[in-house]
Design a protein around this motif. Structure first.
Motif, short mmCIF file in Angstrom:
data_model
loop_
_atom_site.label_atom_id
_atom_site.label_comp_id
_atom_site.label_asym_id
_atom_site.label_seq_id
_atom_site.Cartn_x
_atom_site.Cartn_y
_atom_site.Cartn_z
N SER A 142 38.56 45.46 40.60
CA SER A 142 39.46 44.31 40.50
C SER A 142 40.31 44.17 41.76
O SER A 142 40.52 43.05 42.25
N TYR A 143 40.79 45.29 42.30
CA TYR A 143 41.54 45.22 43.56
C TYR A 143 40.65 44.71 44.69
O TYR A 143 41.07 43.87 45.50
N ALA A 144 39.41 45.25 44.77
CA ALA A 144 38.50 44.83 45.83
C ALA A 144 38.15 43.35 45.70
O ALA A 144 38.15 42.61 46.70
N GLY A 185 47.75 43.47 27.86
CA GLY A 185 46.78 42.49 27.38
C GLY A 185 47.16 41.08 27.79
O GLY A 185 46.30 40.28 28.19
N ALA A 186 48.46 40.76 27.72
CA ALA A 186 48.92 39.44 28.15
C ALA A 186 48.70 39.24 29.64
O ALA A 186 48.32 38.15 30.09
N ALA A 187 48.91 40.31 30.43
CA ALA A 187 48.70 40.20 31.88
C ALA A 187 47.23 39.97 32.21
O ALA A 187 46.90 39.14 33.07
N LEU A 188 46.33 40.69 31.54
CA LEU A 188 44.90 40.52 31.80
C LEU A 188 44.43 39.13 31.37
O LEU A 188 43.62 38.49 32.05
N THR A 189 44.94 38.64 30.24
CA THR A 189 44.58 37.29 29.78
C THR A 189 45.09 36.24 30.77
O THR A 189 44.38 35.28 31.10
N VAL A 213 48.25 30.24 43.26
CA VAL A 213 47.30 30.95 42.39
C VAL A 213 47.19 32.42 42.79
O VAL A 213 47.18 33.31 41.93
N ALA A 214 47.13 32.69 44.09
CA ALA A 214 47.02 34.07 44.55
C ALA A 214 48.25 34.88 44.17
O ALA A 214 48.14 36.04 43.71
N ALA A 215 49.44 34.29 44.33
CA ALA A 215 50.67 34.99 43.93
C ALA A 215 50.70 35.22 42.43
O ALA A 215 51.17 36.26 41.96
N GLY A 216 50.19 34.26 41.67
CA GLY A 216 50.14 34.43 40.22
C GLY A 216 49.23 35.57 39.81
O GLY A 216 49.56 36.37 38.93
N ILE A 217 48.05 35.65 40.45
CA ILE A 217 47.12 36.74 40.13
C ILE A 217 47.74 38.09 40.51
O ILE A 217 47.66 39.07 39.77
N ALA A 218 48.37 38.15 41.70
CA ALA A 218 49.04 39.39 42.10
C ALA A 218 50.16 39.75 41.13
O ALA A 218 50.41 40.94 40.87
N GLY A 219 50.81 38.73 40.60
CA GLY A 219 51.89 38.99 39.64
C GLY A 219 51.42 39.63 38.35
O GLY A 219 52.21 40.31 37.67
N THR A 220 50.15 39.46 37.99
CA THR A 220 49.66 40.11 36.77
C THR A 220 49.63 41.63 36.92
O THR A 220 49.72 42.35 35.92
N TRP A 221 49.49 42.12 38.14
CA TRP A 221 49.61 43.58 38.36
C TRP A 221 51.09 43.97 38.36
O TRP A 221 51.46 44.98 37.76
N ALA A 222 51.91 43.20 39.05
CA ALA A 222 53.33 43.56 39.18
C ALA A 222 54.03 43.57 37.82
O ALA A 222 54.90 44.41 37.57
N MET A 248 59.15 43.85 41.66
CA MET A 248 58.01 42.99 41.32
C MET A 248 57.69 41.98 42.44
O MET A 248 56.53 41.86 42.83
N PRO A 249 58.68 41.24 42.98
CA PRO A 249 58.35 40.38 44.12
C PRO A 249 57.83 41.16 45.33
O PRO A 249 56.93 40.68 46.03
N VAL A 250 58.39 42.34 45.58
CA VAL A 250 57.91 43.16 46.69
C VAL A 250 56.46 43.58 46.46
O VAL A 250 55.64 43.56 47.39
N ASP A 251 56.12 43.91 45.22
CA ASP A 251 54.75 44.30 44.90
C ASP A 251 53.78 43.14 45.11
O ASP A 251 52.66 43.33 45.59
N ILE A 252 54.21 41.94 44.75
CA ILE A 252 53.36 40.76 44.96
C ILE A 252 53.11 40.54 46.45
O ILE A 252 51.97 40.29 46.88
N LEU A 253 54.17 40.63 47.26
CA LEU A 253 54.00 40.49 48.72
C LEU A 253 53.08 41.56 49.27
O LEU A 253 52.25 41.29 50.15
N HIS A 254 53.21 42.78 48.76
CA HIS A 254 52.37 43.88 49.23
C HIS A 254 50.89 43.60 48.94
O HIS A 254 50.03 43.78 49.81
N LEU A 255 50.60 43.14 47.73
CA LEU A 255 49.22 42.85 47.36
C LEU A 255 48.66 41.68 48.18
O LEU A 255 47.49 41.71 48.60
N LEU A 256 49.45 40.66 48.40
CA LEU A 256 48.98 39.52 49.20
C LEU A 256 48.72 39.92 50.64
O LEU A 256 47.75 39.45 51.26
#
Length: 673
Positions: free
Chosen positions: A164-166, A240-244, A287-296, A311-319
């Motif tokens: 999923s990360y890849a 489960g809500a994050a994955l959905t 959309v990309a920030a939203g998908i990254a937010g499901t991990w955060a 959480m915002p820092v984690d989103i920036l890190h993933l992007l």
């Protein structure tokens, strides 16, 4: 033209020194905190022997956990359930405690407490311990020998997490590479295939994680992946809500990919293409920030200290990871599988990658401080050691990227002045299929079979014989359509081979391909280490559990440091003399089990009508806190869940009444940590 490698300037050196100083300051001044649940206490404790059966078993955790009806199970010596199955929420303020009631009339023997739950950062934790009623006995219950996230299900779930990360990196980074660095790449088939495969990988991995979530946090049996009741329960959890939500956002990402490689690739009007590019960039970022937010929202960043910042820092890190590693993947594919990549595209990606590295450095420093917290945790915990490996790989990756940047400069400096840039959409549409690319290259070959280099010079060493062999059949092909198609395919093959020779003969481009390939190989390993880090207990929590004498998994025990005091008393009446023995276990802040024994001077139990206990912390003006123990048997009184709110020098007062009118109060100060 040959260029030398760029030198590290004083500004960059100062930046590195400042980053090192900042890291040292953050780690040195970190305060204790948790970001991954750990068992910090139990009543009864591991290995305890109690005189009579307790009414319930209580477990205390370092942070909030999600409990299910089977999260705490108590088994008798024969392996039968001894609990009522009713989980009790005993949380109070910052104390996270849950218990389960025990059945009445339990016989003597050794009982096993097996627990399994999910911490607030979505990771399952489990453990087991034993206690005895009356006296220890043999038991047929075997303690679990694997962790909650182990076995086949754990392996598959970890693999899906990695994929999923890849997939996210390739999807987001590939789209960003096309929009920001190489717009003509939208019509290149290998680029399209790479980004689409990233979307498919992320979507498939998310579906697998959703199905495996129930057995991953529960039974560990692969067959439970298709249990509809379990799947419904998973959908009601935060994970489960994050994955959905991720699956819904991937639907929007599919629309983005369709427009990018459809309408955007076919647009020829510069103004229309610019407007569409802006819309795609804006929508794609959301959309990309939203998908990254499901991990955060579902993992480490959502719990522990400063979640609103984390959480915002984690989103920036993933992007930033996606922009660098995903763009790197698409660049690698383009260099190896497409006939031509614009030098300007490589230069633009070099600048994007440099910006992503700066964002990664800033967000990584904050995340390291938050999850590790101290220098000792950096070297003495598994999380810290993995983080050091990740930092080392990052340094290697940055070094290789610096070499790639040097090749990029050489590529730009070597660009011939006579080479005319291609019009937007011209080469992009031609490279959309192999036949078209070949036909375009065939058009650059002279009538005598000469191959034109990019600068317009003639390659005297080109293979002219193949072209000459094709030409005599031209008249025959004019009357034979099948022969004409065969000749066209031959021209395509000749042109493609010629272009490959030209591409491989370019030393700057070949050097760039090798360095990018090496960079991508290190990135694969780095991504694997990052995936393991996301499922590893952070160093903060591991050190906190170690200080408490506990571990977060496996047999869990309360530290064996009870407070034991002896207080002589004399009420002045008949049988008014004796000794009070008081035990406070584990003798630290939080919940404690209290046992009090009243004995005659000869050591035999003394039956008294009443005993009262009070706890006072004079330094903080706390108390007296009354404790009402229950009479267990002659001379034995007990109380469970005695709360010590903070550490300090506590005064313990014991009031003993031996008759209707004779009583006395004795006291002693004890240090409770």
């Amino acid at each position: 033209m040959t260029t030398t490698a760029p030198r590290l300037g004083t500004a960059l050196a100062r930046l590195l020194i400042l980053a090192a100083a900042l890291l040292g300051t953050l780690l040195a001044g970190a305060a204790p905190a948790s970001a991954h649940a750990a068992l910090t206490g139990s009543d009864p404790k591991d290995g305890a022997v109690v005189v009579t059966a307790p009414k319930e078993v209580n477990l205390t955790f370092s942070e909030q956990v999600a409990m299910s009806p089977d999260s705490i199970r108590v088994l008798d010596p024969a392996g039968r359930r001894a609990d009522t199955g009713e989980i009790r929420d005993l949380c109070s303020g910052a104390i996270v405690r849950y218990g389960v009631g025990l059945r009445a009339g339990l016989p003597d023997g050794t009982y096993t407490v097996a627990w399994q739950t999910v911490s607030a950062d979505s990771h399952p934790i489990s453990g087991a311990f034993t206690f005895s009623i009356g006296a220890p006995s043999t038991t047929s219950v075997a303690l679990p020998d694997r962790s909650a996230d182990g076995g086949v299900v754990g392996t598959l779930y970890g693999l899906a997490r990695y994929l999923s990360y890849a997939g996210f990196a390739v999807l987001v980074g590939g789209g960003a590479f096309v929009l920001a660095c190489w717009p003509r790449g939208a019509s290149v088939r290998p680029v399209q295939q790479t980004v689409v495969r990233g979307w498919l990988t992320l979507t498939g991995a998310t579906l697998v994680m959703l199905l495996l979530r129930n057995p991953y946090t529960g039974s560990g049996e692969l067959s439970d992946a298709f249990d509809l009741a379990g799947l419904k329960a998973v959908l009601e959890t935060k994970t489960g809500a994050a994955l959905t939500s991720r699956l819904l956002l991937l639907g929007a990402a599919a629309l983005f990919v369709a427009v990018l490689f459809g309408s955007y690739a076919r647009r020829t009007d510069p103004k229309e293409k610019k407007d569409l590019s802006f819309g795609l960039a804006l929508g794609g970022t959301v959309v990309a920030a939203g998908i990254a937010g499901t991990w955060a929202l579902a993992e480490h960043a959502s719990t522990g200290i400063q979640p609103g910042i984390a959480m915002p820092v984690d989103i920036l890190h993933l992007l930033a990871v996606a922009a660098w590693l995903g763009g790197l993947t698409v660049l690698l594919v383009s260099l190896y599988l497409t006939p031509h990549v614009d030098r300007s595209a490589v230069e633009r990606f070099s600048r994007v990658a440099f910006g992503a590295v700066l964002v990664l450095a800033a967000t990584g420093l904050y995340q390291s401080w938050r999850q590790v917290g101290s220098w000792s945790a950096l070297t003495g915990t598994r999380y810290g050691q993995l983080l050091l490996v990740k930092i080392g790989l990052m340094c290697v990756l940055i070094g290789i990227a610096w070499i790639s940047r040097r090749w990029t400069r050489r590529l730009a400096d070597a660009e011939p002045t006579g080479e005319a840039p291609e019009k937007p959409g011209e080469a992009g549409e031609a490279c959309g299929a192999e036949e078209a690319c070949g036909a375009e290259e065939a058009g650059t070959t002279g009538g005598s079979g000469e191959t034109r280099r990019p600068g317009g010079t003639v390659d005297e060493t080109a293979d002219e014989t193949t072209t000459e062999a094709v030409r005599p059949a031209t008249d025959e092909a004019a009357t034979d359509p099948e022969r004409s198609a065969q000749l066209a395919r031959q021209r395509v093959a000749v042109a493609t081979a010629r272009r490959k020779r030209e591409r491989d003969a370019d030393p700057e481009r070949a050097g760039l391909r090798r360095s990018v390939l090496t960079e991508a190989a290190v990135a694969v390993v780095l991504l694997a280490v990052t995936t393991v880090l996301t499922s590893t207990e952070p160093g903060r929590t591991e050190e906190e559990a170690a200080r408490s004498g506990n571990v977060s998994s496996g047999p869990a025990a309360v530290p064996d440091r009870p407070v034991d005091i002896r207080l002589p008393f004399d009420t002045g009446g008949v049988e008014g003399k004796g000794i009070v023995r008081l035990s406070l276990d584990p003798g630290r802040t939080g919940a404690n089990a209290l046992h009090l024994y009243v004995e005659r001077p000869n050591g035999k139990p003394l039956d008294v009508p009443e005993v009262k206990i009070a706890l006072t912390l004079d330094a903080k003006d706390i108390g007296p806190l009354p404790v009402a123990p229950d009479r267990i048997q002659t001379g034995h009184w007990s109380a469970s869940g005695v709360q010590i709110p903070i550490s300090g020098d506590w005064r313990i007062q014991v009031t003993v009444r031996t008759s209707e009118i004779d009583q006395t109060t004795v006291e002693k100060n004890v240090k409770i940590g």
